[in-house]
Motif scaffolding. Structure first.
Motif, PDB file in Angstrom:
ATOM      1  N   ARG A  38       1.001  -1.360  -0.093  1.00 14.74           N
ATOM      2  CA  ARG A  38      -0.279  -0.043  -0.066  1.00 14.74           C
ATOM      3  C   ARG A  38       1.103   1.048   0.045  1.00 14.74           C
ATOM      4  O   ARG A  38       0.447   2.327  -0.107  1.00 14.74           O
ATOM      5  N   GLY A  39       2.125   1.473   0.716  1.00 19.63           N
ATOM      6  CA  GLY A  39       2.675   2.249   1.313  1.00 19.63           C
ATOM      7  C   GLY A  39       3.598   2.617  -0.922  1.00 19.63           C
ATOM      8  O   GLY A  39       4.321   3.268  -0.637  1.00 19.63           O
ATOM      9  N   LEU A  40       3.367   1.839  -1.089  1.00 17.99           N
ATOM     10  CA  LEU A  40       4.434   1.205  -2.812  1.00 17.99           C
ATOM     11  C   LEU A  40       3.812   2.805  -3.325  1.00 17.99           C
ATOM     12  O   LEU A  40       3.181   1.471  -3.624  1.00 17.99           O
ATOM     13  N   GLU A  41       4.088   3.416  -4.041  1.00 24.00           N
ATOM     14  CA  GLU A  41       3.328   4.417  -4.958  1.00 24.00           C
ATOM     15  C   GLU A  41       4.243   3.678  -6.610  1.00 24.00           C
ATOM     16  O   GLU A  41       4.908   3.485  -6.988  1.00 24.00           O
ATOM     17  N   VAL A  42       2.899   3.785  -7.575  1.00 28.41           N
ATOM     18  CA  VAL A  42       3.079   2.808  -8.920  1.00 28.41           C
ATOM     19  C   VAL A  42       2.695   4.252  -9.471  1.00 28.41           C
ATOM     20  O   VAL A  42       1.861   4.111  -9.699  1.00 28.41           O
ATOM     21  N   GLU A  43       3.460   4.492 -10.513  1.00 29.59           N
ATOM     22  CA  GLU A  43       3.671   6.012 -11.141  1.00 29.59           C
ATOM     23  C   GLU A  43       3.563   5.396 -13.128  1.00 29.59           C
ATOM     24  O   GLU A  43       4.072   4.519 -13.645  1.00 29.59           O
ATOM     25  N   GLY A  44       1.893   5.594 -13.558  1.00 28.86           N
ATOM     26  CA  GLY A  44       1.417   4.799 -14.901  1.00 28.86           C
ATOM     27  C   GLY A  44       2.117   3.877 -15.394  1.00 28.86           C
ATOM     28  O   GLY A  44       2.783   2.756 -14.346  1.00 28.86           O
ATOM     29  N   CYS A  45       2.197   3.617 -16.620  1.00 27.19           N
ATOM     30  CA  CYS A  45       2.919   2.423 -17.191  1.00 27.19           C
ATOM     31  C   CYS A  45       3.942   3.397 -18.437  1.00 27.19           C
ATOM     32  O   CYS A  45       4.118   4.413 -18.859  1.00 27.19           O
ATOM     33  N   VAL A  46       4.538   2.290 -18.916  1.00 28.23           N
ATOM     34  CA  VAL A  46       6.046   1.977 -20.203  1.00 28.23           C
ATOM     35  C   VAL A  46       5.251   1.443 -20.735  1.00 28.23           C
ATOM     36  O   VAL A  46       5.999   0.385 -21.121  1.00 28.23           O
ATOM     37  N   GLY A  47       4.713   1.675 -22.250  1.00 26.71           N
ATOM     38  CA  GLY A  47       4.904   1.134 -23.478  1.00 26.71           C
ATOM     39  C   GLY A  47       3.749  -0.101 -22.410  1.00 26.71           C
ATOM     40  O   GLY A  47       3.179  -0.992 -21.971  1.00 26.71           O
ATOM     41  N   GLY A  48       4.111  -1.345 -23.614  1.00 29.72           N
ATOM     42  CA  GLY A  48       3.044  -2.924 -22.753  1.00 29.72           C
ATOM     43  C   GLY A  48       3.744  -4.025 -23.394  1.00 29.72           C
ATOM     44  O   GLY A  48       4.727  -4.032 -24.634  1.00 29.72           O
ATOM     45  N   ARG A  49       3.555  -5.531 -22.761  1.00 28.55           N
ATOM     46  CA  ARG A  49       3.598  -6.211 -24.145  1.00 28.55           C
ATOM     47  C   ARG A  49       3.136  -6.715 -24.466  1.00 28.55           C
ATOM     48  O   ARG A  49       2.006  -6.993 -23.965  1.00 28.55           O
ATOM     49  N   GLY A  50       2.840  -8.016 -25.070  1.00 28.47           N
ATOM     50  CA  GLY A  50       2.180  -8.761 -26.099  1.00 28.47           C
ATOM     51  C   GLY A  50       2.097  -7.727 -27.000  1.00 28.47           C
ATOM     52  O   GLY A  50       0.832  -7.711 -28.357  1.00 28.47           O
TER      53      GLY A  50
END
Length: 554
Positions: free
Chosen positions: A542-554
């Motif tokens: 919960r305390g770890l922020e995840v910022e957006g995405c960079v591209g993707g797989r597949g």
């Protein structure tokens, strides 16, 4: 004395000859250590720090007290011993190929733990392994530059904890000297020297692990996601035990003829059993006929087992995931998904025609798994093994009846042709798989050295809410949870895509072992998790922020 032959003696309940008894019973505690322990006898507990960080020569091995507990009620003190390879005298075939060295370290950990348990008293403790043979930090083979000058060009290093004795909060120096002069040498001799080892049992353990890894390495090339050897004992003794059911009560596994394959292995020669093909496989059958038992064996088939476990012949692709979150698994590079309909949400698995008529597709953001399962395979190469009892909309079928499997694919196709039903046309219109996002770690949330507490399936970092890992079912040991906690602390400040961070961490562990998780600490209670499980833990922070995405797989 002319004609003298060592006679058998019983020392501390273990049969040995007189020469071995002399090794065990000679007080090896060096004068500097004994003098220090006697000097601090009766002093306040922190004076134990006087014996810290000194490598004491105890004859055929050395010992170091690396960390002294703060008081008698704190977690015990961390110690390690180093036995030069020439003194341990394990033959070269115990170290090569690498699978055997990993298995040797696991074997030595088990013997060291058993010896400490026999010694009683509880002062000295060694990490307890389960049924799985894992890369462990409890025993390592050190061939570093620092160890190169030792006899044999290296050392076996074994880590353990000691509850340094006290009366109240005052040091018991004589008692501590006894631990180092009598108990520890006895344990080293029982556990870490080849002369005290049942060589045939050791080689059986090493060869079994080598064969398991050899069989697993062949799966992809044979177009298989998993393999179950004939004669395997899959059921466990109880719901609370991972030990095998008594062979007299268990039904041994036997492959359906249409799925039977043979895999060559270096020691047993070959293994014959059921090969589960890549793609989509359904496991069906009545209740209590062994469906979930088979799936549970497959989900831990990503790990090697101890000899006699019953599941040594069950091997699964290393990147197969019992999927708590499919997107999370795909982000981690999963090669196969293992699902049980009984533990999955109904609306996740399928939406029937009536529900689609009542709630149209444009109002339902959840795409049922049935609309994705084929494209997962055709577009991503991700296989699915699914235990199911309530839906006939997935076919390529393995039937279990009274714990015996049969290939029911032809019968299932006949049923599908004769009986109307299955997924409605709207559901069958598989929309294809969107790219898997590559999430980027942002704010750290965790700091190196942060105080942690781990349970069997949980982690607490400082005052943060408890991190529940109960849904990450392929964590099989508490020691893996500790390693996951250390990995999260190491990655907490990484400002880069999660998959890149995990790949770098995996490479670091492969190169430097589990000690890279907390350099300089020589933690003896870690077992290697897969990066898939580390990624699952990061996703739950919960305390770890995840910022957006960079591209993707597949």
């Amino acid at each position: 004395m002319k004609g003298y032959q060592p006679r058998d003696l019983a020392v501390h309940g273990v049969r040995v000859n007189a020469v071995q008894a002399a090794f065990w019973c000679t007080p090896f505690v060096p004068r500097p250590l004994r003098a220090t322990l006697l000097r601090i006898d009766g002093r306040p507990y922190p004076a134990y720090n006087d014996i810290k960080d000194v490598e004491y020569d105890l004859g055929r091995f050395s010992a170091v007290v690396q960390h002294v507990q703060s008081d008698p009620f704190a977690p015990p003190s961390r110690c390690y011993v180093r036995v030069p390879l020439a003194h341990a005298a394990f033959p070269p075939e115990c170290f090569s190929p690498p699978a055997r060295e990993t298995a040797l370290r696991d074997w030595l950990t088990r013997r060291f733990h058993a010896a400490a348990k026999r010694a009683g008293g509880g002062e000295l403790l060694v990490d307890l392994p389960g049924q799985h043979v894992l890369d462990r930090s409890s025993v390592i083979v050190d061939r570093s530059a620092a160890a190169a000058g030792l006899p044999g060009g290296g050392a076996i290093e074994a880590r353990f904890t000691v509850a340094l004795p006290a009366r109240g909060r005052s040091i018991c120096g004589e008692w501590a000297a006894q631990i180092f002069s009598e108990t520890l040498p006895r344990l080293v001799h029982e556990a870490l020297l080849h002369e005290s080892t049942d060589h045939s049992a050791l080689m059986a353990h090493l060869c079994s692990v080598e064969d398991q890894q050899a069989a697993r390495s062949q799966l992809a090339g044979r177009g298989l996601v998993a393999f179950v050897a004939d004669g395997s004992v899959l059921p466990r003794a109880t719901g609370a035990s991972d030990r095998p059911m008594d062979a007299a009560s268990a039904v041994p596994f036997s492959s359906p003829p249409s799925l039977r394959v043979t895999l060559p292995v270096p020691n047993a020669g070959s293994l014959t059993g059921m090969g589960l093909p890549r793609g989509v496989t359904l496991i069906v059958g009545g209740g209590f006929h062994g469906k979930s038992t088979l799936l549970e064996a497959l989900q831990v088939g990503v790990y090697d087992k101890v000899s006699g476990d019953g599941r040594e012949g069950v091997v699964t692709d290393r990147m197969a995931v019992k999927a708590a979150s499919i997107i999370e698994a795909l982000e981690g590079g999963a090669s196969a998904l293992l699902l049980d309909e009984d533990t999955s949400a109904t609306n996740f698995m399928i939406r029937d025609a009536r529900m689609q008529a009542l709630v149209s597709a444009d109002r339902e953001p959840i795409r049922p798994f049935i609309t994705r399962v084929r494209s997962l395979w055709s577009e991503r190469g991700v296989s699915t093994v699914l235990v199911v009892g309530g839906s006939g909309d997935y076919f390529d079928v393995l039937m279990l009846h009274e714990y015996s499997p049969s290939d029911a694919t032809a019968a299932a196709k006949d049923v599908a042709a004769r009986i109307a039903g299955g997924a409605p046309p709207e559901s069958k219109a598989d929309r294809g798989m969107p790219p898997t996002p590559r999430r980027v770690l942002s704010a750290p949330g965790l700091t190196a050295g942060m105080k942690t507490h781990t349970g069997r399936a949980s982690i607490r970092f400082g005052d943060e809410p408890e991190l529940d890992l109960g849904g990450v079912e392929q964590i099989v040991e508490h020691s893996q949870v500790r390693a996951i906690a250390e990995a999260c602390l190491r990655l907490g400040g990484a400002a880069r895509p999660i998959d890149d961070a995990l790949a770098e961490l995996e490479a670091s562990i492969r190169e430097g072992g589990l000690d890279v998780l907390r350099p300089g600490w020589r933690l003896g209670n870690l077992a290697a998790p897969r990066m898939l499980e580390v990624g699952a833990a990061l996703s739950r922070l919960r305390g770890l922020e995840v910022e957006g995405c960079v591209g993707g797989r597949g």
